[in-house]
Motif scaffolding. Structure first.
Motif, PDB file in Angstrom:
ATOM      1  N   ASP A  69       0.866  -1.175   0.000  1.00  0.00           N
ATOM      2  CA  ASP A  69       0.000   0.000   0.000  1.00  0.00           C
ATOM      3  C   ASP A  69       0.903   1.225   0.000  1.00  0.00           C
ATOM      4  N   SER A  70       0.347   2.375   0.263  1.00  0.00           N
ATOM      5  CA  SER A  70       1.123   3.608   0.148  1.00  0.00           C
ATOM      6  C   SER A  70       2.143   3.801   1.259  1.00  0.00           C
ATOM      7  N   ILE A  71       2.029   3.055   2.342  1.00  0.00           N
ATOM      8  CA  ILE A  71       2.932   3.303   3.472  1.00  0.00           C
ATOM      9  C   ILE A  71       3.796   2.108   3.861  1.00  0.00           C
ATOM     10  N   HIS A  72       3.384   0.876   3.514  1.00  0.00           N
ATOM     11  CA  HIS A  72       4.118  -0.306   3.942  1.00  0.00           C
ATOM     12  C   HIS A  72       4.928  -0.885   2.787  1.00  0.00           C
ATOM     13  N   GLY A  73       6.262  -0.923   2.961  1.00  0.00           N
ATOM     14  CA  GLY A  73       7.126  -1.431   1.919  1.00  0.00           C
ATOM     15  C   GLY A  73       8.393  -2.058   2.462  1.00  0.00           C
ATOM     16  N   TRP A  74       9.064  -2.852   1.596  1.00  0.00           N
ATOM     17  CA  TRP A  74      10.283  -3.559   1.976  1.00  0.00           C
ATOM     18  C   TRP A  74      11.281  -3.492   0.820  1.00  0.00           C
ATOM     19  N   ILE A  75      12.556  -3.411   1.156  1.00  0.00           N
ATOM     20  CA  ILE A  75      13.626  -3.375   0.167  1.00  0.00           C
ATOM     21  C   ILE A  75      14.694  -4.398   0.567  1.00  0.00           C
ATOM     22  N   ALA A  76      15.162  -5.196  -0.403  1.00  0.00           N
ATOM     23  CA  ALA A  76      16.228  -6.164  -0.157  1.00  0.00           C
ATOM     24  C   ALA A  76      17.480  -5.752  -0.920  1.00  0.00           C
ATOM     25  N   GLY A  77      18.628  -5.933  -0.280  1.00  0.00           N
ATOM     26  CA  GLY A  77      19.891  -5.597  -0.918  1.00  0.00           C
ATOM     27  C   GLY A  77      21.053  -6.303  -0.255  1.00  0.00           C
ATOM     28  N   LEU A  78      22.242  -5.975  -0.706  1.00  0.00           N
ATOM     29  CA  LEU A  78      23.449  -6.550  -0.131  1.00  0.00           C
ATOM     30  C   LEU A  78      24.250  -5.428   0.503  1.00  0.00           C
ATOM     31  N   GLY A  79      24.619  -5.584   1.781  1.00  0.00           N
ATOM     32  CA  GLY A  79      25.222  -4.491   2.519  1.00  0.00           C
ATOM     33  C   GLY A  79      26.636  -4.758   2.985  1.00  0.00           C
ATOM     34  N   GLN A  80      27.291  -3.693   3.385  1.00  0.00           N
ATOM     35  CA  GLN A  80      28.647  -3.780   3.905  1.00  0.00           C
ATOM     36  C   GLN A  80      28.666  -3.354   5.368  1.00  0.00           C
ATOM     37  N   ARG A  81      29.193  -4.231   6.211  1.00  0.00           N
ATOM     38  CA  ARG A  81      29.310  -3.921   7.625  1.00  0.00           C
ATOM     39  C   ARG A  81      30.450  -2.921   7.849  1.00  0.00           C
ATOM     40  N   GLY A 104      33.890  -4.038   6.910  1.00  0.00           N
ATOM     41  CA  GLY A 104      34.178  -4.319   5.512  1.00  0.00           C
ATOM     42  C   GLY A 104      33.586  -5.611   4.982  1.00  0.00           C
ATOM     43  N   MET A 105      33.036  -6.459   5.848  1.00  0.00           N
ATOM     44  CA  MET A 105      32.409  -7.696   5.412  1.00  0.00           C
ATOM     45  C   MET A 105      31.031  -7.378   4.808  1.00  0.00           C
ATOM     46  N   TYR A 106      30.561  -8.311   3.969  1.00  0.00           N
ATOM     47  CA  TYR A 106      29.295  -8.086   3.291  1.00  0.00           C
ATOM     48  C   TYR A 106      28.188  -8.946   3.885  1.00  0.00           C
ATOM     49  N   GLU A 107      26.953  -8.477   3.749  1.00  0.00           N
ATOM     50  CA  GLU A 107      25.801  -9.202   4.253  1.00  0.00           C
ATOM     51  C   GLU A 107      24.564  -8.816   3.449  1.00  0.00           C
ATOM     52  N   SER A 108      23.607  -9.734   3.401  1.00  0.00           N
ATOM     53  CA  SER A 108      22.309  -9.433   2.811  1.00  0.00           C
ATOM     54  C   SER A 108      21.442  -8.747   3.856  1.00  0.00           C
ATOM     55  N   VAL A 109      20.646  -7.768   3.416  1.00  0.00           N
ATOM     56  CA  VAL A 109      19.868  -6.963   4.354  1.00  0.00           C
ATOM     57  C   VAL A 109      18.466  -6.724   3.812  1.00  0.00           C
ATOM     58  N   ASP A 136      21.783 -11.393   6.884  1.00  0.00           N
ATOM     59  CA  ASP A 136      22.281 -12.739   6.649  1.00  0.00           C
ATOM     60  C   ASP A 136      23.583 -12.629   5.856  1.00  0.00           C
ATOM     61  N   ARG A 137      24.271 -13.757   5.702  1.00  0.00           N
ATOM     62  CA  ARG A 137      25.476 -13.745   4.890  1.00  0.00           C
ATOM     63  C   ARG A 137      25.090 -13.463   3.432  1.00  0.00           C
ATOM     64  N   PRO A 138      26.028 -13.115   2.568  1.00  0.00           N
ATOM     65  CA  PRO A 138      25.679 -12.734   1.189  1.00  0.00           C
ATOM     66  C   PRO A 138      24.865 -13.814   0.489  1.00  0.00           C
ATOM     67  N   SER A 139      23.663 -13.475   0.084  1.00  0.00           N
ATOM     68  CA  SER A 139      22.730 -14.402  -0.549  1.00  0.00           C
ATOM     69  C   SER A 139      21.826 -13.618  -1.486  1.00  0.00           C
ATOM     70  N   TRP A 140      21.123 -14.343  -2.326  1.00  0.00           N
ATOM     71  CA  TRP A 140      20.088 -13.725  -3.150  1.00  0.00           C
ATOM     72  C   TRP A 140      18.808 -13.652  -2.327  1.00  0.00           C
ATOM     73  N   LEU A 141      18.291 -12.449  -2.111  1.00  0.00           N
ATOM     74  CA  LEU A 141      17.065 -12.252  -1.348  1.00  0.00           C
ATOM     75  C   LEU A 141      15.913 -11.891  -2.275  1.00  0.00           C
ATOM     76  N   ASN A 142      14.741 -12.408  -1.967  1.00  0.00           N
ATOM     77  CA  ASN A 142      13.524 -11.950  -2.614  1.00  0.00           C
ATOM     78  C   ASN A 142      12.409 -11.951  -1.580  1.00  0.00           C
ATOM     79  N   ILE A 143      11.416 -11.120  -1.791  1.00  0.00           N
ATOM     80  CA  ILE A 143      10.377 -10.891  -0.789  1.00  0.00           C
ATOM     81  C   ILE A 143       9.014 -10.877  -1.457  1.00  0.00           C
ATOM     82  N   PHE A 144       8.001 -11.308  -0.700  1.00  0.00           N
ATOM     83  CA  PHE A 144       6.625 -11.219  -1.180  1.00  0.00           C
ATOM     84  C   PHE A 144       5.705 -11.059   0.020  1.00  0.00           C
ATOM     85  N   PHE A 145       4.824 -10.076  -0.065  1.00  0.00           N
ATOM     86  CA  PHE A 145       3.823  -9.838   0.976  1.00  0.00           C
ATOM     87  C   PHE A 145       2.438  -9.840   0.340  1.00  0.00           C
TER      88      PHE A 145
END
Length: 373
Positions: A274-286, A289-294, A311-320
């Motif tokens: 809806d207009s206010i509830h959303g989620w974003i998946a990506g790969l981040g850097q701590r 310097g280590m990487y993680e999925s967020v 989580d550790r570096p992985s392919w993330l996908n989301i569905f609500f």
């Protein structure tokens, strides 16, 4: 405000191995992703697909069974590859998939399939190349929009692109829009609202149509970087994400807002219910310097974003399916296709708490769905 992690997508994990693929239908850095897509039509029935094939659940994701993609009719045969690149399901029975560069549809929840041929060769005989499908989106059982590419031999991702539509379940097709290969913007994602309204995502811009795809208006663009995914809300607005921390909020009237969460941030998936509830998946850097999925979430229309999962570096996908019930797919990335584990988590409170409801270790065989089940 965002938590302490910064987000970056490029070199994988703790090794400096860059395997960035052309940003297109899946927009992934990962060479082998066993399961890349997840979709639910209600709280119980859903599908996942990817290099491992197509799988269906009827209990909210706690167990999964593999569905064989077999063509029906004269000369019926099993599709040569298990890989399923795209899927679009309208309900528990009606759906479309792309496998081995072929498009198929089911009317019985995936127990049987019929191949649907899109005659781009006759619709546009001057164009050369092999037809590949980049997006299939179904509005009703009969109305389906398709984004296709006529790929030039030896030139991955190049060639004219088409937006096509059928209003009779795939018997007849109409080319609504053709984009020449010399266009600097690469269009790779499509979302159809109804028979007349649709949104198109390019690497640099967002387009919208109100006349069934015969004309498209560019209503937003990014000056740097590339967009990777978008989510259309109620047909009236969309959220798009990309590298360099880009979050683009676009309204149908052409107004837009852009957030940049950091030059090294990169987002690969976005979902709004809806207009206010959303989620974003990506790969981040701590910070070390280590990487993680967020996974990030907002409950105030993007005014603030909070980290819900790491989580550790992985392919993330989301569905609500709504603001509370959702699933998170964490698929093990690997350069070795024999390492194909993944897990699925579920939340019933908008992502505040996630529990693992299914986990598959590398090499575990799938149990196929019987036609008598």
């Amino acid at each position: 405000m965002i938590g302490p992690a910064r987000f970056f997508l490029g070199c994988l994990g703790v090794v400096a191995t860059c395997a960035f693929m052309f940003i297109d239908s899946r927009a992934t850095t990962f060479s082998f992703v066993p399961i890349s897509e997840i979709l639910f039509v209600n709280s119980s029935v859903g599908w996942i697909c990817g290099d491992e094939g197509l799988l269906r659940t009827e209990n909210g994701g706690h167990t999964w069974s593999k569905q064989e993609i077999t063509r029906s009719g004269i000369g019926a045969s099993r599709i040569r590859s298990d890989k399923v690149d795209l899927m679009s399901f309208l309900d528990a029975r009606n759906g479309w998939v792309v496998s081995s560069s072929r498009m198929l549809k089911t009317l019985d929840g995936g127990l049987s399939w019929s191949e649907v041929r899109v005659p781009i060769e006759s619709l546009d005989p001057a164009a050369e190349g092999t037809v590949t499908y980049r997006k299939v989106t179904s509005v009703t059982r009969d109305v389906v929009w398709v984004l296709a590419l006529k790929e030039l031999k030896g030139r991955f991702g190049s060639g004219p692109r088409y937006v096509l539509r059928t209003i009779d379940g795939g018997k007849r097709w109409e080319v609504l829009w053709r984009l020449d290969s010399d266009e600097p913007d690469v269009y790779f994602n499509l979302n159809s609202v109804d028979q007349h309204r649709g949104w198109l995502l390019g690497s640099k811009s967002v387009l919208v149509t109100y006349d069934g795809g015969r004309s498209w208006e560019k209503i937003a663009k990014v000056e740097s970087g590339s967009l990777t995914d978008f989510s259309v809300v109620n047909g009236n607005e969309c959220w798009a994400v990309g590298p360099h921390g880009t979050i683009l909020h676009v309204r149908a009237d052409g107004t837009s807002d852009t957030q940049n969460l950091g030059e090294q941030d990169h987002f690969q998936r976005v979902v709004f219910v809806d207009s206010i509830h959303g989620w974003i998946a990506g790969l981040g850097q701590r910070p070390n310097g280590m990487y993680e999925s967020v996974l990030l979430a907002t409950s105030d229309g993007g005014a603030s974003w909070n980290v819900q999962y790491r989580d550790r570096p992985s392919w993330l996908n989301i569905f609500f399916v709504d603001a509370n019930l959702g699933w998170l797919l964490v698929s093990e990335e690997s350069l070795d296709k024999n390492k194909n584990g993944f897990k699925i988590l579920q939340t019933q409170n908008g992502g505040k708490d996630w529990i693992v409801i299914f986990q598959r270790d590398s090499g575990t065989p799938w149990v196929p769905i019987s036609k008598h089940q």
